[in-house]
Enzyme design. Structure first.
Site, PDB file in Angstrom:
ATOM      1  N   ASP A  62      37.276  15.866  17.530  1.00 55.62           N
ATOM      2  CA  ASP A  62      37.798  17.216  17.737  1.00 55.62           C
ATOM      3  C   ASP A  62      38.218  17.352  19.197  1.00 55.62           C
ATOM      4  OD1 ASP A  62      38.205  20.057  17.201  1.00 55.62           O
ATOM      5  OD2 ASP A  62      36.432  20.324  18.459  1.00 55.62           O
TER       6      ASP A  62
ATOM      7  N   ASP B 257      31.614  19.851  17.555  1.00 61.58           N
ATOM      8  CA  ASP B 257      30.583  20.598  18.287  1.00 61.58           C
ATOM      9  C   ASP B 257      29.497  21.140  17.377  1.00 61.58           C
ATOM     10  OD1 ASP B 257      31.807  22.671  17.001  1.00 61.58           O
ATOM     11  OD2 ASP B 257      32.687  23.571  18.792  1.00 61.58           O
TER      12      ASP B 257
ATOM     13  N   CYS C 186       0.842  -1.202   0.000  1.00 60.47           N
ATOM     14  CA  CYS C 186       0.000   0.000   0.000  1.00 60.47           C
ATOM     15  C   CYS C 186       0.875   1.249   0.000  1.00 60.47           C
ATOM     16  CB  CYS C 186      -0.921   0.005   1.217  1.00 60.47           C
ATOM     17  SG  CYS C 186      -2.172  -1.285   1.226  1.00 60.47           S
TER      18      CYS C 186
ATOM     19  N   ASP D  78      33.321  22.753  13.276  1.00 59.16           N
ATOM     20  CA  ASP D  78      33.727  21.541  12.577  1.00 59.16           C
ATOM     21  C   ASP D  78      32.773  21.152  11.444  1.00 59.16           C
ATOM     22  OD1 ASP D  78      35.933  20.993  14.448  1.00 59.16           O
ATOM     23  OD2 ASP D  78      34.320  20.638  15.884  1.00 59.16           O
TER      24      ASP D  78
END
Length: 772
Positions: A453, A657, A17, A661
């Site tokens: 990081d 963060d 469906c 980045d």
């Protein structure tokens, strides 16, 4: 202009469906993307309103035989109530069908144990013989074909009308669904029985041997039972979403002209001043203007420790005020709050399809034609090659063909992936982990390299100024406090954590006010330039000094000593003269070492990527057990380092963060944005971690592995079920009623297997190793 909309769709009975709706809408001009999920009963649309109106899209869905409503996040409870209405309607039909079908089942059972013979007078006058004779007479009454026809007809055409209606709408757009198999199977059994009873009475042995009214009715009843149980289980899989929707406060206490008024939260406007007392939910997002408190944000982030909040801090709607009373200004309301964005992300993720699901969808598309072919071949082989005669045991050939139609169910295939995604992503959302789409989920389970990081991810991102070393102080016209004042003013407009730390230290140590610099320029990856009281100030790396022809050789010894201590050192020059070295230290986050150790036990390589010098980077990495370090990398070079790892065949997850980045997050195979539910974190990366607990990183990867494991288990059992069930039915070893029961059981088993994810404790997800 492109718009996105979520529609709630009712009336889908199987995965085909959803494919029917998708293929029909894809033909329309203006539809850019369409994804319909049978499991969550939702359609996610990206369309151009200049080419097509939403009303036209809804009309197309309605013409296909489905009902549709707009699925607004703020009105989530309405969708739930509508689902409950549909479920109650299905329940009533099931009860009605079961009541009508029960005499047919009883007749079948009594016939099976020998009570279908003609009445024989009791040989003795014992009470047992008398009751036995009465029972036989009642059995003969139940076996009367007229009674069976009267009972089976409403089940077939009133209760079963939904199957005929759905089949009609599907065939009208040249699509086939599971309902077609049900219609063909039950209608064949019903009309063959009717023909036998009316036109071939001689074939009725003991009144009912060659009629199968009970088969058609019981099949419909069992299918309704399966779908009702499926709807209950689907409700349990979507409970995480309902929990998120239910987090929102119902009212808000508005302060206007010194009067407090309680109003519905939907009426709150941006800019309103709201009062929150201890024990109350925060109604919307905003900024504290007066007061102090501790806020429990665990319902959004999974972080159990309350967070201190004071004037100027941001508070999130749906979090719980624990202690103090405070006032705050509403900044985001309605569908723009963090909670609304989270609900939207979870909804999109639960409705998305990973690549593995697309394979199942293609199989479903070819499945029904294949089943119809097998069913026809089953009838022809049994009739022409085995039984040979038109009037002798033709019913057996029909019943074997019906069994093939009924046992074949693509529903389990359609439910295999989305149900596991719903439960897995819902569990993640409850613990502050948002996996934004199905493709990210599938890729995350294959991650073998995690790049972290340093600042703000491995460390708190809140460095503190610890040392000020003046170079040649005897030749300087000012002392240490004056240098700190100049450095603080220069960094006043800086957004870098190091610059902010220097400014905050200056505010703390100096009594005099810090004015603005006359000119300010941030040099990405190197430092800042400022003009203060007609003096040019440079603060940054040796590269920045070198760009301005300032030698940093005399500071090398001081720099090396700080770097070995794990501190970040920056140089200060005034009017082209190297003047001082500032040292800053940043604390490593709690659980950093445990996180690295857990990832390595999972077979994942861990890298640290930072713009800091190599000595500082190695010092921090050594504290938390990271062996691979990539240092002295400028922000725009981070993406290049990710590309290098990918070129080596690594499946790379970048953890940052979500702000500085962004290029590296976008370049990585999977981007992890770690933050506190900010807009940038929600928009950046494929997986969003709403709190700063680093153990959420291995937790998210384990969650994806477990969810993909469930998906593969579901798909395996769904394929195996059909691979085994169809041959058994085709060779005449499966009664249609048992086939219907098995068909219902297949979907329910997939749902229950997916729900098993809910039993997993999150603490175990974060602590124990899990292989892929």
């Amino acid at each position: 202009m492109v718009e996105n909309i979520s529609l709630k769709i009712y009336g889908m009975t199987c995965a085909l469906c959803s494919l029917t709706i998708e293929s029909s809408l894809q033909r329309l001009d203006g539809i850019n993307k369409i994804n319909v999920s049978y499991a969550v009963e939702k359609a996610l649309l990206e369309y151009d309103p200049d080419q097509i109106q939403l009303q036209e899209i809804e009309r197309v869905i309605n013409r296909l035989g489905f009902s549709v409503e707009r699925n607004e996040h703020s009105a989530g409870s309405e969708g739930v109530s509508r689902s409950e209405i549909e479920q109650n309607k299905l329940k009533k039909q099931l009860i009605f069908s079961a009541i009508l079908t029960s005499p047919l089942i009883l007749a079948m059972v009594l016939g099976g144990i020998g009570f279908c013979h003609d009445y024989i007078a009791p040989a003795s006058d014992s009470v047992f013989s008398f009751y036995l004779a009465v029972l036989r007479s009642k059995a003969l009454l139940l076996h009367d074909w007229r009674l069976q026809l009267a009972v089976a007809t409403p089940v077939q055409f009133i209760i079963g009308f939904r199957f005929y209606r759905n089949t009609f709408h599907a065939l009208r757009v040249k699509k086939v669904t599971m309902d077609l198999l049900v219609v063909l199977g039950t209608t064949s059994a019903y009309f063959y029985s009717l023909y036998t009873a009316l036109f071939d009475p001689d074939s009725l042995s003991y009144g009912m041997k060659n009629i199968y009214f009970e088969a058609s009715s019981v099949i419909i009843t069992l299918i309704l039972l399966g779908r009702y149980m499926e709807s209950i289980a689907r409700g349990r899989t979507s409970r995480a979403m309902q929990t998120l929707i239910g987090l929102q406060a119902k009212t808000a206490r508005i302060l206007s002209e010194n009067l407090e008024t309680d109003i519905p939260v939907k009426d709150v406007q941006a800019g309103d001043i709201i009062i929150v007392r201890p024990g109350e939910k925060i109604p919307v997002d905003g900024m504290i203007t007066e007061g102090y408190s501790t806020i429990d944000e665990s319902m959004l982030t999974g972080e159990s420790v309350p967070v201190e909040k004071r004037e100027g801090d941001f508070v999130t709607g749906a979090s719980l005020n624990k202690l103090g009373t405070f006032k705050f200004r509403a900044t985001k309301v309605g569908n723009h709050t963090v909670l609304a964005n989270i609900i939207k992300l979870v909804e999109q993720a639960q409705s998305s399809k990973p690549p593995i699901q697309k394979i199942a969808d293609r199989v479903c598309g070819y499945f029904i034609p294949f089943v119809l072919t097998v069913s026809v071949l089953t009838f022809l082989i049994w009739y022409f090659l085995i039984y040979h005669h038109l009037t002798f045991l033709i019913d057996r050939a029909i019943i074997h063909a019906v069994s093939v139609l009924v046992v074949s169910c693509p529903c389990a295939l359609g439910l295999a992936t989305p149900t596991a995604i719903m439960v897995g992503m819902g569990k993640g959302a409850q613990n502050g982990i948002l996996i934004k789409n199905g493709e990210a989920l599938e890729l995350a389970c294959r991650i073998n390299t995690v790049v972290l990081d340093k600042t703000g991810t491995l460390t708190l991102g809140e460095p503190e100024l610890t040392d000020i070393i003046l170079l040649n102080p005897e030749n300087l016209p000012y002392h240490e406090a004056e240098l700190l004042r100049l450095a603080s003013i220069a960094e006043k407009k800086s957004e870098h954590p190091l610059g902010a730390a220097i400014y905050e230290k200056g505010k703390e140590m100096l009594s005099s006010a810090l004015s603005d610099p006359e000119r300010f320029e941030a040099v990405p990856g190197k430092g800042v330039k400022a003009l203060i009281e007609h003096r040019e100030i440079l603060i940054g790396t040796p590269k920045l000094m070198g760009d301005h022809n300032i030698s940093s050789r005399e500071a090398e010894t001081v720099l090396d000593s700080f770097q070995k201590e794990g501190k970040t050192a920056v140089l200060v020059a005034v009017d082209g003269v190297l003047t001082a070295v500032l040292a800053l230290a940043d604390r490593v986050k709690e659980n950093a070492y445990k996180m690295v150790s857990t990832l390595e036990k999972m077979g994942i390589e861990v890298y640290m990527l930072t713009g800091d010098n190599i000595e500082t980077a190695l010092s921090v990495a050594g504290k938390i057990g990271i062996q691979q370090v990539i240092a002295e990398v400028l922000p725009h070079e981070k993406a290049q380092e990710i590309e290098k790892l990918k070129a080596r065949g690594r499946i790379v997850a970048m953890v940052g963060d979500g702000i500085n980045d962004a290029p590296a997050l976008a370049t990585s195979t999977i981007g992890f944005a770690i933050g506190s539910g900010t807009d940038v974190a929600l928009e950046t990366g494929d997986i969003v971690l709403l709190h700063d607990d680093l153990m959420a990183i291995p937790g998210a990867i384990k969650l994806s592995r477990l969810t993909m494991r469930k998906i593969k288990q579901n798909l395996f059992w769904a394929f195996i079920y059909n691979a085994v069930g169809i041959p058994i039915a085709a060779t005449g070893h499966l009664n249609p009623i048992l086939a219907a029961a098995a068909m219902a059981l297949s979907s329910i088993s997939v749902l229950l297997n997916s729900l098993d994810l809910k039993r997993i404790k999150w603490e175990n997800m974060q602590g124990k190793s899990l292989s892929s």
